[in-house]
Design a protein around this motif. Structure first.
Motif, PDB file in Angstrom:
ATOM      1  N   PHE A  51       0.843  -1.189   0.000  1.00 35.29           N
ATOM      2  CA  PHE A  51       0.000   0.000   0.000  1.00 35.29           C
ATOM      3  C   PHE A  51       0.882   1.243   0.000  1.00 35.29           C
ATOM      4  O   PHE A  51       2.082   1.164   0.261  1.00 35.29           O
ATOM      5  CB  PHE A  51      -0.957   0.009   1.205  1.00 35.29           C
ATOM      6  CG  PHE A  51      -0.302   0.287   2.528  1.00 35.29           C
ATOM      7  CD1 PHE A  51      -0.241   1.571   3.041  1.00 35.29           C
ATOM      8  CD2 PHE A  51       0.245  -0.743   3.279  1.00 35.29           C
ATOM      9  CE1 PHE A  51       0.358   1.826   4.259  1.00 35.29           C
ATOM     10  CE2 PHE A  51       0.840  -0.508   4.498  1.00 35.29           C
ATOM     11  CZ  PHE A  51       0.902   0.784   5.001  1.00 35.29           C
ATOM     12  N   ALA A  52       0.258   2.363  -0.302  1.00 34.67           N
ATOM     13  CA  ALA A  52       0.956   3.652  -0.285  1.00 34.67           C
ATOM     14  C   ALA A  52       0.154   4.626   0.573  1.00 34.67           C
ATOM     15  O   ALA A  52      -1.080   4.608   0.559  1.00 34.67           O
ATOM     16  CB  ALA A  52       1.087   4.210  -1.699  1.00 34.67           C
ATOM     17  N   ILE A  53       0.864   5.449   1.326  1.00 39.44           N
ATOM     18  CA  ILE A  53       0.217   6.524   2.080  1.00 39.44           C
ATOM     19  C   ILE A  53       0.119   7.707   1.127  1.00 39.44           C
ATOM     20  O   ILE A  53       1.125   8.286   0.736  1.00 39.44           O
ATOM     21  CB  ILE A  53       1.036   6.896   3.332  1.00 39.44           C
ATOM     22  CG1 ILE A  53       1.159   5.684   4.269  1.00 39.44           C
ATOM     23  CG2 ILE A  53       0.398   8.079   4.054  1.00 39.44           C
ATOM     24  CD1 ILE A  53       2.099   5.898   5.432  1.00 39.44           C
ATOM     25  N   ASN A  75      -4.417   0.842  -1.673  1.00 40.24           N
ATOM     26  CA  ASN A  75      -3.965  -0.534  -1.814  1.00 40.24           C
ATOM     27  C   ASN A  75      -3.331  -0.699  -3.194  1.00 40.24           C
ATOM     28  O   ASN A  75      -4.018  -0.707  -4.205  1.00 40.24           O
ATOM     29  CB  ASN A  75      -5.129  -1.504  -1.628  1.00 40.24           C
ATOM     30  CG  ASN A  75      -4.703  -2.953  -1.638  1.00 40.24           C
ATOM     31  OD1 ASN A  75      -3.587  -3.293  -2.029  1.00 40.24           O
ATOM     32  ND2 ASN A  75      -5.600  -3.829  -1.210  1.00 40.24           N
ATOM     33  N   ASN A  76      -2.007  -0.847  -3.244  1.00 43.19           N
ATOM     34  CA  ASN A  76      -1.280  -0.996  -4.507  1.00 43.19           C
ATOM     35  C   ASN A  76      -0.968  -2.451  -4.825  1.00 43.19           C
ATOM     36  O   ASN A  76      -0.355  -2.726  -5.849  1.00 43.19           O
ATOM     37  CB  ASN A  76       0.036  -0.217  -4.466  1.00 43.19           C
ATOM     38  CG  ASN A  76      -0.178   1.267  -4.485  1.00 43.19           C
ATOM     39  OD1 ASN A  76      -1.205   1.748  -4.945  1.00 43.19           O
ATOM     40  ND2 ASN A  76       0.772   2.003  -3.973  1.00 43.19           N
ATOM     41  N   GLY A  77      -1.333  -3.359  -3.952  1.00 43.91           N
ATOM     42  CA  GLY A  77      -1.000  -4.769  -4.150  1.00 43.91           C
ATOM     43  C   GLY A  77      -2.150  -5.560  -4.715  1.00 43.91           C
ATOM     44  O   GLY A  77      -3.110  -5.012  -5.250  1.00 43.91           O
ATOM     45  N   SER A 136       2.741   6.037  11.948  1.00 39.07           N
ATOM     46  CA  SER A 136       2.935   4.683  11.420  1.00 39.07           C
ATOM     47  C   SER A 136       1.578   4.117  11.054  1.00 39.07           C
ATOM     48  O   SER A 136       0.639   4.188  11.853  1.00 39.07           O
ATOM     49  CB  SER A 136       3.588   3.775  12.459  1.00 39.07           C
ATOM     50  OG  SER A 136       4.869   4.245  12.784  1.00 39.07           O
ATOM     51  N   VAL A 137       1.489   3.567   9.864  1.00 45.05           N
ATOM     52  CA  VAL A 137       0.261   2.928   9.401  1.00 45.05           C
ATOM     53  C   VAL A 137       0.566   1.450   9.234  1.00 45.05           C
ATOM     54  O   VAL A 137       1.513   1.070   8.550  1.00 45.05           O
ATOM     55  CB  VAL A 137      -0.223   3.534   8.060  1.00 45.05           C
ATOM     56  CG1 VAL A 137      -1.509   2.866   7.609  1.00 45.05           C
ATOM     57  CG2 VAL A 137      -0.392   5.035   8.179  1.00 45.05           C
ATOM     58  N   VAL A 138      -0.246   0.604   9.856  1.00 45.46           N
ATOM     59  CA  VAL A 138      -0.079  -0.841   9.762  1.00 45.46           C
ATOM     60  C   VAL A 138      -1.358  -1.419   9.164  1.00 45.46           C
ATOM     61  O   VAL A 138      -2.443  -1.251   9.727  1.00 45.46           O
ATOM     62  CB  VAL A 138       0.186  -1.485  11.150  1.00 45.46           C
ATOM     63  CG1 VAL A 138       0.379  -2.986  11.002  1.00 45.46           C
ATOM     64  CG2 VAL A 138       1.383  -0.850  11.816  1.00 45.46           C
ATOM     65  N   LEU A 139      -1.213  -2.070   8.011  1.00 45.89           N
ATOM     66  CA  LEU A 139      -2.336  -2.759   7.379  1.00 45.89           C
ATOM     67  C   LEU A 139      -2.062  -4.250   7.428  1.00 45.89           C
ATOM     68  O   LEU A 139      -0.934  -4.690   7.218  1.00 45.89           O
ATOM     69  CB  LEU A 139      -2.525  -2.312   5.933  1.00 45.89           C
ATOM     70  CG  LEU A 139      -2.985  -0.871   5.712  1.00 45.89           C
ATOM     71  CD1 LEU A 139      -3.118  -0.574   4.231  1.00 45.89           C
ATOM     72  CD2 LEU A 139      -4.292  -0.599   6.405  1.00 45.89           C
ATOM     73  N   LYS A 140      -3.121  -5.036   7.685  1.00 47.63           N
ATOM     74  CA  LYS A 140      -2.986  -6.491   7.756  1.00 47.63           C
ATOM     75  C   LYS A 140      -3.957  -7.153   6.787  1.00 47.63           C
ATOM     76  O   LYS A 140      -5.093  -6.704   6.633  1.00 47.63           O
ATOM     77  CB  LYS A 140      -3.268  -6.993   9.170  1.00 47.63           C
ATOM     78  CG  LYS A 140      -2.262  -6.516  10.187  1.00 47.63           C
ATOM     79  CD  LYS A 140      -2.591  -7.025  11.566  1.00 47.63           C
ATOM     80  CE  LYS A 140      -1.598  -6.477  12.580  1.00 47.63           C
ATOM     81  NZ  LYS A 140      -1.965  -6.867  13.954  1.00 47.63           N
ATOM     82  N   ILE A 149       1.896  -5.093   7.046  1.00 43.45           N
ATOM     83  CA  ILE A 149       2.825  -4.160   6.409  1.00 43.45           C
ATOM     84  C   ILE A 149       2.745  -2.838   7.147  1.00 43.45           C
ATOM     85  O   ILE A 149       1.655  -2.314   7.378  1.00 43.45           O
ATOM     86  CB  ILE A 149       2.496  -3.977   4.920  1.00 43.45           C
ATOM     87  CG1 ILE A 149       2.631  -5.313   4.205  1.00 43.45           C
ATOM     88  CG2 ILE A 149       3.398  -2.928   4.298  1.00 43.45           C
ATOM     89  CD1 ILE A 149       2.306  -5.268   2.761  1.00 43.45           C
ATOM     90  N   ARG A 150       3.918  -2.314   7.508  1.00 45.30           N
ATOM     91  CA  ARG A 150       4.013  -1.044   8.230  1.00 45.30           C
ATOM     92  C   ARG A 150       4.742  -0.032   7.353  1.00 45.30           C
ATOM     93  O   ARG A 150       5.778  -0.317   6.780  1.00 45.30           O
ATOM     94  CB  ARG A 150       4.791  -1.227   9.523  1.00 45.30           C
ATOM     95  CG  ARG A 150       5.111   0.080  10.245  1.00 45.30           C
ATOM     96  CD  ARG A 150       6.023  -0.154  11.437  1.00 45.30           C
ATOM     97  NE  ARG A 150       5.415  -1.041  12.402  1.00 45.30           N
ATOM     98  CZ  ARG A 150       4.657  -0.640  13.424  1.00 45.30           C
ATOM     99  NH1 ARG A 150       4.423   0.642  13.594  1.00 45.30           N
ATOM    100  NH2 ARG A 150       4.146  -1.516  14.257  1.00 45.30           N
ATOM    101  N   LYS A 151       4.160   1.157   7.283  1.00 47.02           N
ATOM    102  CA  LYS A 151       4.810   2.263   6.580  1.00 47.02           C
ATOM    103  C   LYS A 151       4.789   3.463   7.516  1.00 47.02           C
ATOM    104  O   LYS A 151       3.816   3.696   8.222  1.00 47.02           O
ATOM    105  CB  LYS A 151       4.090   2.593   5.281  1.00 47.02           C
ATOM    106  CG  LYS A 151       4.061   1.423   4.313  1.00 47.02           C
ATOM    107  CD  LYS A 151       4.591   1.765   2.988  1.00 47.02           C
ATOM    108  CE  LYS A 151       4.638   0.511   2.129  1.00 47.02           C
ATOM    109  NZ  LYS A 151       4.588   0.801   0.740  1.00 47.02           N
ATOM    110  N   ASN A 152       5.877   4.216   7.498  1.00 48.09           N
ATOM    111  CA  ASN A 152       6.030   5.389   8.354  1.00 48.09           C
ATOM    112  C   ASN A 152       6.096   6.646   7.512  1.00 48.09           C
ATOM    113  O   ASN A 152       6.607   6.633   6.395  1.00 48.09           O
ATOM    114  CB  ASN A 152       7.313   5.283   9.191  1.00 48.09           C
ATOM    115  CG  ASN A 152       7.314   4.072  10.084  1.00 48.09           C
ATOM    116  OD1 ASN A 152       6.303   3.732  10.678  1.00 48.09           O
ATOM    117  ND2 ASN A 152       8.451   3.419  10.183  1.00 48.09           N
ATOM    118  N   VAL A 153       5.615   7.737   8.098  1.00 52.85           N
ATOM    119  CA  VAL A 153       5.697   9.029   7.436  1.00 52.85           C
ATOM    120  C   VAL A 153       5.906  10.106   8.498  1.00 52.85           C
ATOM    121  O   VAL A 153       5.268  10.086   9.553  1.00 52.85           O
ATOM    122  CB  VAL A 153       4.434   9.313   6.576  1.00 52.85           C
ATOM    123  CG1 VAL A 153       3.186   9.374   7.387  1.00 52.85           C
ATOM    124  CG2 VAL A 153       4.609  10.576   5.764  1.00 52.85           C
TER     125      VAL A 153
END
Length: 161
Positions: A51-53, A75-77, A136-140, A149-153
């Motif tokens: 995914f992308a923020i 959701n990019n996947g 931090s965004v965590v999607l499961k 998947i965790r992404k930080n900004v």
């Protein structure tokens, strides 16, 4: 004379029918390789989770020392995400604190935005406009095994409305 004809015949090369068969076989081999590569690439994209923020904001509200948090993800996947969790950390809050979690149904190619009620007590931590915080965004996924998947900004707190 016969010897000359025999030499000439042996140097004449392969017949047209054999050349045609060789070219057809070569074309089939090349087509099979291209198909196998394309098929594996498509299958890999369909099973990957990513995914992308697309946007992230933290707005300091003038009343109550509360900050509103706005996050949009895409959701990019190729897998569906079933849950989301937002965590925040910054000055006077060194370890990430969970500020939002929800069950979602985020299909591939779709976007999700957090509701406008997501907030964090900025006044408690001494955060004002201009303070830098880490979201931090965590999607499961719901697949077995579950993929998280965790992404930080990094976000700077802004004045809100």
């Amino acid at each position: 004379m016969r010897a000359f004809r025999r030499i000439r015949r042996s140097r004449s090369g392969i017949s047209e029918s054999i050349a045609t068969i060789i070219l057809i076989v070569a074309a089939l081999v090349i087509a099979t390789v291209v198909w196998a590569f394309a098929n594996s690439t498509i299958n890999m994209q369909q099973t990957s989770a990513d995914f992308a923020i697309t946007s992230a904001e933290v707005r300091y509200m003038s009343t109550g020392g509360v900050c509103r948090v706005f996050v949009t993800v895409r959701n990019n996947g190729g897998q569906t995400f079933r849950s989301i969790e937002l965590q925040i950390s910054g000055p006077n809050l060194p370890s990430p604190q969970s500020i939002y979690s929800d069950t979602i149904d985020l299909l591939p190619g779709r976007s999700y935005s957090t509701p406008p009620t997501v907030s964090v007590p900025c006044g408690t931590y001494g955060w004002t406009a201009g303070t830098s915080v880490l979201l931090s965004v965590v999607l499961k996924t719901s697949s077995t095994p579950e993929v998280a998947i965790r992404k930080n900004v990094n976000v700077m707190v802004q004045f809100g409305a």
